[in-house]
Design an enzyme around this catalytic site. Structure first.
Site, PDB file in Angstrom:
ATOM      1  N   HIS A  76       0.824  -1.212   0.000  1.00  0.00           N
ATOM      2  CA  HIS A  76       0.000   0.000   0.000  1.00  0.00           C
ATOM      3  C   HIS A  76       0.861   1.265   0.000  1.00  0.00           C
ATOM      4  CE1 HIS A  76      -4.039  -1.627   0.114  1.00  0.00           C
ATOM      5  NE2 HIS A  76      -3.606  -2.563   0.935  1.00  0.00           N
TER       6      HIS A  76
ATOM      7  N   HIS B 191      -4.411  -9.479  -3.535  1.00  0.00           N
ATOM      8  CA  HIS B 191      -5.290  -9.901  -2.447  1.00  0.00           C
ATOM      9  C   HIS B 191      -5.948 -11.256  -2.744  1.00  0.00           C
ATOM     10  CE1 HIS B 191      -4.841  -5.590  -1.407  1.00  0.00           C
ATOM     11  NE2 HIS B 191      -5.020  -6.009  -0.174  1.00  0.00           N
TER      12      HIS B 191
ATOM     13  N   GLU C 160     -11.504  -0.515  -4.690  1.00  0.00           N
ATOM     14  CA  GLU C 160     -10.554  -0.273  -3.594  1.00  0.00           C
ATOM     15  C   GLU C 160     -10.989   0.822  -2.618  1.00  0.00           C
ATOM     16  OE1 GLU C 160      -5.812   0.177  -2.770  1.00  0.00           O
ATOM     17  OE2 GLU C 160      -6.566   0.782  -4.694  1.00  0.00           O
TER      18      GLU C 160
ATOM     19  N   HIS D 258     -11.831 -10.080   2.596  1.00  0.00           N
ATOM     20  CA  HIS D 258     -11.223 -10.132   1.263  1.00  0.00           C
ATOM     21  C   HIS D 258     -11.711 -11.323   0.448  1.00  0.00           C
ATOM     22  CE1 HIS D 258      -8.642  -6.711   0.568  1.00  0.00           C
ATOM     23  NE2 HIS D 258      -8.536  -6.639   1.887  1.00  0.00           N
TER      24      HIS D 258
END
Length: 684
Positions: free
Chosen positions: A211, A237, A349, A404
């Protein structure tokens, strides 16, 4: 280069004043007006006292300073979260200030001034992003985030022992402080069987650094808008969830269940047992069967209902089923097989390059926020967010994987609407794989071995107000015996060809011991490596070490000491020494497996490089962990969809993996054996 390296000293001992000794007996000569109100009246006294033993002095130029009121609006003793929109805007402003400085010297001056005035977590993040993206600082290596803020990675009781060790024992005689293995729960909680995965320092560092390389927000759009950024968000992910599911199989647990009903209680609780060294507050727990509530937190500028999440989710599903999204100008953007997944990733996102955040919202990030505030949704108890609210700690929590798994489910809704790959899209005419074998060092063929390892990490850079010198923590992590792939490929084309070798690992059966349907098994396939080979006419033998994986970075890079063994400045060796720090930890490449052996399938494919190639120069651009992290300042080094050939449903008639194979693919049974009684100490 020395000036640039001095910027890295600002990451040391993050809550100590900037004029105190940093690094290896270095002090900053700070202009009086740069000192905070508390220290300005006694500036001469403290600067001479803390500088009297200095071996290096770094002059800081007095320049006109930018307006820091927005970055300073977040208190120094508060937590900082990239998932909270107001925090993202504050971070974006500070990044812009650092990026906008004309020279490295000006950047140094502004960073020194800001360091003692803005939140330490915010400062570390914004300066890190700026150093990674400024043209004049790209060559510097960021120190491990775990060394600056060890409180985000280690049990809080360890710090009392480390302070005692540092204060009482002289540097040369200090012993590592052992981090307990089972400090967050007992075996009464089935989820705790996965402590070594969720609480692994390297895994959590990978998520934080990813990130960092792909920030949500910045004034300079180019910092965010990188090649296939949204698709990489999806794929990294997706692979984490697949890898986690294999770890669950290694502990005789079923696949993770999606968190797809926002009004259903979260069965799993989590008690972090960590304190924040910045805010001096404990990370709050989440009790079993906690339900999400509407958020009304004035301090964080958040006033949202669960129905907002549901509305965004419904609009995203509607866009997927219609085959297009509507941008902020009302234009239709098709979700096609080339760019659809990238657009969807940016939208889900969501970053500032989402096509229409007004309509499609901020589902992923604010899902993290809702979960992380479930213990105190209206701030009546003055509690901050839980570990799900921080990219450095989120992967510790079992609910991260449930969330996720659901986010990935939305991506798969799009992927299942794409046409399956045809035989011409999968085959490589004239190329066939004759045999594949995996051999561990000193082990039996096609048997992979895992065990426990204890390793030491120096956390002294993050230990404020204690005597100088190294202080080591010793933590336990999974490790595997290194292994080698041997792949025999026949090139019957009569000419030299190039191919991309793609290697995936997946469990042989589901949690009930039943054979997989490929439509389900494809979501369990974990990428282990991807590399380019030259194929001469006739038989070719390809050997590849597990340590060369395109997914991982070695232990030394995850936890490296930037001062030790550094090559001479300006040499080719130093260029090689530089790295981006983003990558899956090498010690976690292979799932734990079972003592009796966990049966898996290793899939190997050689695809046509002419269909894969991306023409660009990769020299010195940190490409060794490209599968999950991409390549800094370059295009993603594979033209195919990420996860190819498992990113789409299989063609008709290929309902099992064995029926999916073409001559340029091969499948071999492998077993992963774990020795629970074997623990070795890593040699430093």
């Amino acid at each position: 280069m020395s000036t640039k390296k001095n910027l890295l000293l600002l990451f040391d001992r993050p809550t100590e004043p900037v004029f105190m000794e940093k690094g290896n007996k270095t002090v900053f000569d700070v202009p009086d007006k740069f000192l905070t109100d508390r220290y300005r009246p006694i500036g001469n006294e403290i600067q001479s006292r803390f500088g009297e033993n200095a071996e290096q002095r770094v002059p800081v130029r007095d320049i006109s300073l930018p307006d820091l009121r927005i970055p300073m609006s977040l208190g120094r003793d508060e937590q900082f979260s990239l998932f909270i929109p107001s925090h993202r805007r504050i971070a974006g402003r500070l990044i812009d200030i650092f990026m906008g400085m004309r020279t490295v010297d000006d950047l140094m001056s502004v960073a020194v001034y800001a360091r003692d005035r803005v939140n330490p977590y915010l400062f570390n993040y914004a300066l890190s992003v700026a150093l990674l993206h400024r043209p004049d600082t790209k060559g510097v290596d960021l120190p491990s985030f775990a060394q600056s803020f060890p409180d985000k990675f280690i049990d809080s009781q360890v710090f009392r022992q480390m302070r005692e060790e540092a204060t009482v024992v002289p540097e040369g005689s200090r012993m590592p402080i052992v981090v307990p293995r089972d400090y967050t729960a007992s075996d009464l909680d089935p989820e705790h069987r996965l402590w070594y995965f969720r609480e692994d320092m390297g895994i959590n560092l990978h998520h934080w650094h990813w990130h960092l390389v792909y920030p949500f927000e910045a004034g300079d759009r180019r910092v965010v808008d990188k090649d296939r950024r949204g698709e990489l968000f999806y794929y990294m992910h997706e692979q984490v969830v697949a890898r986690y599911n294999m770890e669950r199989f290694s502990n005789k647990l079923a696949r993770v269940t999606r968190f797809n009903n926002f009004r259903e209680p979260i069965a799993e609780g989590y008690f972090p047992k960590m304190d924040s060294l910045v805010s001096s507050r404990a990370w709050p727990p989440r009790f079993d069967n906690t339900s999400l509530k509407d958020l009304n937190r004035e301090l964080d500028q958040i006033n949202l209902d669960i129905s907002d999440l549901e509305r965004w989710r419904d609009r995203i599903f509607e866009a997927i089923h219609q085959g297009f999204v509507v941008d902020s100008s009302g234009n239709r953007i098709p979700l096609d097989e080339n760019r659809g997944i990238d657009i969807l990733g940016n939208m889900l996102e969501a970053s500032i390059i989402s096509p229409n955040q007004q309509v499609y919202g901020d589902l992923h990030n604010l899902g993290h926020v809702f979960i992380s505030y479930s213990h105190d949704p209206d701030h009546r108890h003055l509690e901050s967010f839980g570990v799900m609210g921080d990219s450095a700690t989120a992967m510790r929590d079992p609910v991260f994987y449930r969330w996720h798994a659901y986010i990935d489910d939305i991506f798969q809704e799009h992927k299942t609407r794409l046409p399956p790959y045809t035989l011409p899209q999968l085959q490589y005419n004239g190329i066939s794989i004759a045999r594949v074998q995996v051999s561990s060092d000193g082990g039996r063929p096609n048997v992979l071995s895992t065990f426990w390892q204890q390793s030491d990490v120096d956390l002294s850079r993050g230990m404020d107000f204690v005597p100088r010198g190294n202080v080591f923590a010793r933590f336990t992590h999974l490790q595997h015996t290194p292994f080698t792939y041997t792949i025999n490929v026949n090139n019957a084309s009569g000419a030299q060809r190039f191919g991309t070798v793609r290697i995936f690992l997946g469990p042989k059966t589901d949690e009930r011991g039943q054979p997989w349907l490929l439509r389900d098994q494809r979501l369990m396939m974990v990428e282990l490596d991807k590399f380019i080979v030259q194929l001469n006419p006739g038989q070719n033998t390809i050997r590849r070490r597990s340590t060369e994986s395109s997914v991982t970075i070695p232990f030394e890079r995850v936890f490296r000491n930037l001062d030790a063994n550094r090559p001479a400045a300006g040499t080719a060796e130093e260029l090689e020494f530089n790295f981006c720090g983003c990558g899956w930890p090498e010690h976690m490449l292979i799932p734990k497996g079972l003592p009796e052996g966990m049966p898996c399938e290793l899939f190997v494919m050689v695809s046509n490089y002419e269909d894969d190639r991306v023409d660009q120069d990769l020299v010195g651009s940190c490409s060794d962990a490209a599968s999950y992290c991409g390549v800094r300042d370059r295009r993603y080094p594979d033209r195919r969809a990420m996860g190819y050939p498992f990113d789409r449903l299989p063609r008709q008639g290929a309902d099992r993996l064995v029926n999916f194979l073409t001559p340029n693919m091969s499948l071999v049974d492998v077993v992963i054996r774990h020795d629970p009684n074997k623990t070795i100490v890593r040699q430093q």
